[in-house]
Structures are given as C-alpha cells and as structure tokens.
Write a protein that holds these residues in place. Structure first.
Motif, short mmCIF file in Angstrom:
data_model
loop_
_atom_site.label_atom_id
_atom_site.label_comp_id
_atom_site.label_asym_id
_atom_site.label_seq_id
_atom_site.Cartn_x
_atom_site.Cartn_y
_atom_site.Cartn_z
N THR A 51 4.06 61.13 22.35
CA THR A 51 5.00 60.87 21.66
C THR A 51 5.41 59.25 21.95
O THR A 51 5.60 58.58 20.83
CB THR A 51 6.29 61.64 21.81
OG1 THR A 51 5.86 63.03 21.59
CG2 THR A 51 7.30 61.32 20.98
N GLU A 52 5.52 58.87 23.38
CA GLU A 52 5.62 57.59 23.55
C GLU A 52 4.76 56.65 23.10
O GLU A 52 5.06 55.46 22.63
CB GLU A 52 5.89 57.44 25.20
CG GLU A 52 7.26 58.34 25.72
CD GLU A 52 7.08 58.31 27.08
OE1 GLU A 52 8.38 58.72 27.78
OE2 GLU A 52 6.22 58.38 27.74
N PHE A 53 3.21 57.01 23.49
CA PHE A 53 2.28 56.08 22.76
C PHE A 53 2.37 55.95 21.09
O PHE A 53 2.36 54.63 20.77
CB PHE A 53 1.12 56.98 23.22
CG PHE A 53 -0.27 56.11 22.68
CD1 PHE A 53 -0.35 54.64 22.97
CD2 PHE A 53 -1.38 56.48 22.32
CE1 PHE A 53 -1.27 53.88 22.72
CE2 PHE A 53 -2.49 55.84 22.08
CZ PHE A 53 -2.40 54.42 22.12
N VAL A 79 -2.95 59.96 16.54
CA VAL A 79 -3.74 59.69 17.77
C VAL A 79 -5.02 59.85 17.61
O VAL A 79 -5.46 61.26 17.46
CB VAL A 79 -3.04 60.24 19.17
CG1 VAL A 79 -4.10 59.93 20.35
CG2 VAL A 79 -1.54 59.85 19.22
N PHE A 80 -6.15 58.93 17.68
CA PHE A 80 -7.55 59.00 17.58
C PHE A 80 -7.83 59.38 19.23
O PHE A 80 -7.73 58.73 20.07
CB PHE A 80 -7.95 57.96 16.80
CG PHE A 80 -9.57 57.85 16.86
CD1 PHE A 80 -10.29 57.85 15.77
CD2 PHE A 80 -10.20 57.62 18.10
CE1 PHE A 80 -11.66 57.75 15.69
CE2 PHE A 80 -11.63 57.40 17.88
CZ PHE A 80 -12.20 57.51 16.61
N VAL A 81 -8.78 60.42 19.40
CA VAL A 81 -9.18 60.69 20.52
C VAL A 81 -10.69 60.48 20.70
O VAL A 81 -11.42 61.01 20.14
CB VAL A 81 -8.93 62.17 20.92
CG1 VAL A 81 -9.50 62.58 22.29
CG2 VAL A 81 -7.30 62.31 20.91
N LEU A 255 -3.03 49.66 28.91
CA LEU A 255 -2.90 49.86 27.66
C LEU A 255 -3.33 48.69 26.80
O LEU A 255 -2.72 47.56 27.01
CB LEU A 255 -1.61 50.50 27.22
CG LEU A 255 -1.49 51.32 25.94
CD1 LEU A 255 -0.29 51.99 26.00
CD2 LEU A 255 -1.49 50.11 24.74
N VAL A 256 -4.13 48.49 25.89
CA VAL A 256 -4.96 47.33 25.37
C VAL A 256 -4.54 47.24 23.98
O VAL A 256 -4.78 48.10 23.34
CB VAL A 256 -6.28 46.95 25.78
CG1 VAL A 256 -6.90 45.74 25.30
CG2 VAL A 256 -6.57 47.36 27.20
N LEU A 257 -4.02 45.99 23.62
CA LEU A 257 -3.80 45.84 22.23
C LEU A 257 -4.75 44.59 21.78
O LEU A 257 -4.85 43.60 22.44
CB LEU A 257 -2.15 45.73 21.70
CG LEU A 257 -1.19 46.52 22.28
CD1 LEU A 257 -0.77 46.31 23.72
CD2 LEU A 257 -0.08 46.58 21.25
N TRP A 258 -5.06 44.74 20.31
CA TRP A 258 -5.79 43.76 19.77
C TRP A 258 -5.66 43.38 18.29
O TRP A 258 -5.48 44.46 17.93
CB TRP A 258 -7.44 43.62 20.43
CG TRP A 258 -8.31 44.95 19.80
CD1 TRP A 258 -8.83 44.92 18.50
CD2 TRP A 258 -8.67 46.11 20.37
NE1 TRP A 258 -9.55 45.96 18.30
CE2 TRP A 258 -9.68 46.86 19.55
CE3 TRP A 258 -8.55 46.66 21.76
CZ2 TRP A 258 -10.13 47.94 19.71
CZ3 TRP A 258 -9.03 47.72 21.94
CH2 TRP A 258 -9.94 48.36 21.08
N GLU A 277 -12.20 59.96 28.66
CA GLU A 277 -11.40 60.07 27.48
C GLU A 277 -10.40 58.85 27.13
O GLU A 277 -9.81 58.29 28.15
CB GLU A 277 -10.37 61.30 27.77
CG GLU A 277 -9.70 61.74 26.50
CD GLU A 277 -8.90 63.04 26.61
OE1 GLU A 277 -9.86 64.17 26.17
OE2 GLU A 277 -7.86 63.36 27.34
N SER A 278 -10.25 58.57 25.99
CA SER A 278 -9.30 57.34 25.71
C SER A 278 -8.65 57.91 24.28
O SER A 278 -9.06 58.74 23.46
CB SER A 278 -10.05 56.07 25.62
OG SER A 278 -10.87 56.52 24.48
N LEU A 279 -7.40 57.29 24.15
CA LEU A 279 -6.45 57.73 22.77
C LEU A 279 -6.28 56.14 22.22
O LEU A 279 -6.49 55.16 22.97
CB LEU A 279 -5.08 58.20 23.56
CG LEU A 279 -5.06 59.35 24.29
CD1 LEU A 279 -3.53 59.50 24.66
CD2 LEU A 279 -5.85 60.31 23.81
N ARG A 280 -6.30 56.25 21.07
CA ARG A 280 -6.19 55.05 20.19
C ARG A 280 -5.20 55.08 19.11
O ARG A 280 -5.11 56.46 18.71
CB ARG A 280 -7.40 54.92 19.58
CG ARG A 280 -7.43 53.22 18.65
CD ARG A 280 -8.87 53.23 18.04
NE ARG A 280 -8.77 53.93 16.83
CZ ARG A 280 -9.78 53.93 15.68
NH1 ARG A 280 -10.78 53.35 16.16
NH2 ARG A 280 -9.82 54.52 14.57
N VAL A 281 -4.33 54.44 18.78
CA VAL A 281 -3.42 54.22 17.74
C VAL A 281 -3.70 53.15 16.98
O VAL A 281 -3.80 51.93 17.57
CB VAL A 281 -1.70 54.31 18.05
CG1 VAL A 281 -1.05 54.15 16.93
CG2 VAL A 281 -1.45 55.70 18.78
#
Length: 295
Positions: A51-53, A79-81, A255-258, A277-281
């Motif tokens: 939720t916070e992500f 959230v993409f996994v 946590l990386v933003l680009w 494992e990684s998550l993506r928004v």
C-alpha cells in the motif's frame, strides 16, 4: 533528506533520509525534478509495504496496472511482480522479465513516464539493470544518421517478447499472434522526440519493441537504418561495453525511480537462478509523451 550526486560510472542521484510517510511537498517536487533532469533517483533505506509503495507512486503520477493480469501482485493490481519464487499458495508474478532493451509500455498508446522499481529479494551475486540514456545517444549520433532520421517515425510492437500464459499452452500459434496484434496494435512515434520537461532531443526506439522506421508519409525506410541506430546507441553490444551503457546495481532497501521517456533498460538476471523478486509501479504524469504532442 540529503541528495548526493553520483560520480564515476554511477549515474543519477542518491537520496538519504527520505521518509514517504512525512515527505514535504517541496521534497517531492525536488525528487520529481531530479527524475527528469538526472534520469535516475535511488531512494536508500526504504521499507514499504504494498500500500505504501503504491501511495509513493501516486506522488509522481497516475499508477497504471500492466495490461496482462499474470504480472499483478495479488494484493494490488497496480504492482507488477517479477519473481522466480515458488510459494505454497502458488506463483506470484513472472520470472526473468525484461531481459531485452526497452522502455516500459513503448508499444502502447500511452507509454509510462516514470518507473518505480523496488527489489525485495536479491541473489548473492549482483543483480541489476543496464541502462542507456537515449538523449545522450541522440547527441552522440553521427551527422549522417541525424540527417537520415529527421522527420521520420518508428513503429513499435510487443509482438517479439510477449510471454506465453499458462492458459495459452495448447492454443495455435497463429491465434496467439492475432490476439497480440488485436490487444496491442502497433504504435507510431517520432524517431526523435522532444522531452516535455527538459526539452532534450531523445532517440525514441528500442531493440525489443521497435520493428520498422518510415518517413512522414509512412513510406518504409531501409531496415539497415534502424540497425545502424541500434548499433550506434549501444543496443546491439552483447558485451555491454558501449560507452553509453551503465549498470544500476541494487542493495537491500533501495527503491529506484527513473525517467522512462529518456532511459531504456534491460534486466541483468543472475545466471545461478537464485531466488529473486522485485516490485514495480509505473505511472503516467501530467505531460504528453513528447512536446510535439502538445502542439
């Protein structure tokens, strides 16, 4: 919040002491500027639940779920996994995603503006993401290629890298291809676009999704032109030694933003197949893909 400009082979900025729960509006505005102008922002020491992500993602635009549900996190479709973990309750997400040069959603009518990437499980050896700055790639182009692509357009499609779903196993290949073309019809974007925030000229193409180049009247141009552009930008270098390729590695809590308009990327997967494992928004912002769209 402290922001450090990265040096040497590392690109972008590192941010220390950022807490999304009490981030001031000025801090968030500062991060947005760094995403567009420095391309990569690494938030250090993060510990967010799903939720916070997603809530953090909304600070940079409008989160959009990936169009294929098999990538969705069971608690939130936004959230993409990417995961190779086997759980008692079944697999979540898809293993070994993104091992090709691409920009997220480049094949869709609204490509994403900003990607937020949050590793959850890292292997012993380094796992990271390779990037190419396509604004820099355009600046490095030979005069011959710059002249050749003036006023041209590229066509983009997901057809080469769509993953087969479990329900597709016994379906005819032709039927699957027809479904891909129907769900994700090819998109046409300027070969060189103007970033709506920075004003940079960006070479907008990728090895994974770009399959043709044509002039303004839709007359196809030689395939060799596209090959030359991929070569000069570094995308055909299978040793990753091209001077415009750089590697973003990860540590726990990163946590990386680009900037998804300017950067293309491809995943570096650990060959030992250790658990990862990684998550993506991914979000759309308030700007058009390219400044020309606003005209």
């Amino acid at each position: 919040m402290r922001i450090d400009t990265r040096t040497g082979d590392r690109r972008g900025v590192e941010v220390h002491g950022f807490d999304p729960a009490d981030a001031a509006a000025d801090d968030l505005a500062t991060l947005r500027r760094h995403i567009y102008h420095d391309k990569i922002v690494v938030l250090k020491g993060q510990s967010l639940d799903i939720t916070e992500f997603v809530a953090l993602g909304t600070e940079f635009g409008t989160p959009v779920p990936y169009y294929e549900p098999m990538y969705h996190h069971p608690d939130n479709e936004l959230v993409f996994v990417s995961s190779n973990l086997d759980r008692d309750t079944g697999r979540i997400g898809v293993p070994k995603t993104g091992a090709f040069w691409h920009s997220d959603y480049q094949f869709m009518p609204e490509p994403f503006a900003v990607t937020l990437f949050y590793p959850q499980r890292l292997p012993t050896a380094s796992r990271g993401t390779y990037f190419i700055d396509m604004a820099e790639a355009y600046r490095r182009l030979s005069p011959r290629l710059r002249d050749a692509i003036t006023g041209t357009y590229c066509k983009h499609s997901a057809r080469r890298y769509v993953k087969i779903r479990p329900s597709d196993v016994f379906r005819p290949l032709g039927e699957l291809i027809a479904e891909v073309e129907r769900k994700t019809p090819a998109q046409r974007w300027p070969t060189v676009m103007t970033h709506p925030v920075t004003g940079e000229q960006v070479l907008y193409l990728s090895e994974a999704f770009t399959y043709a180049i044509e002039d303004a009247s839709a007359t196809p141009l030689p395939e060799t032109l596209l090959t030359d552009l991929l070569t000069e930008s570094g995308q055909l270098d299978d040793r990753y030694e091209h001077e415009n390729i750089f590697l973003q590695s990860y540590e726990p809590g990163d946590l990386v933003l680009w900037d998804n308009r300017t950067l293309i990327h491809r995943a570096l997967h650990n060959p030992s197949n250790e658990a990862t494992e990684s998550l993506r928004v991914t979000v759309l912002d308030e700007y058009p893909l390219t400044r020309e769209d606003a005209a």
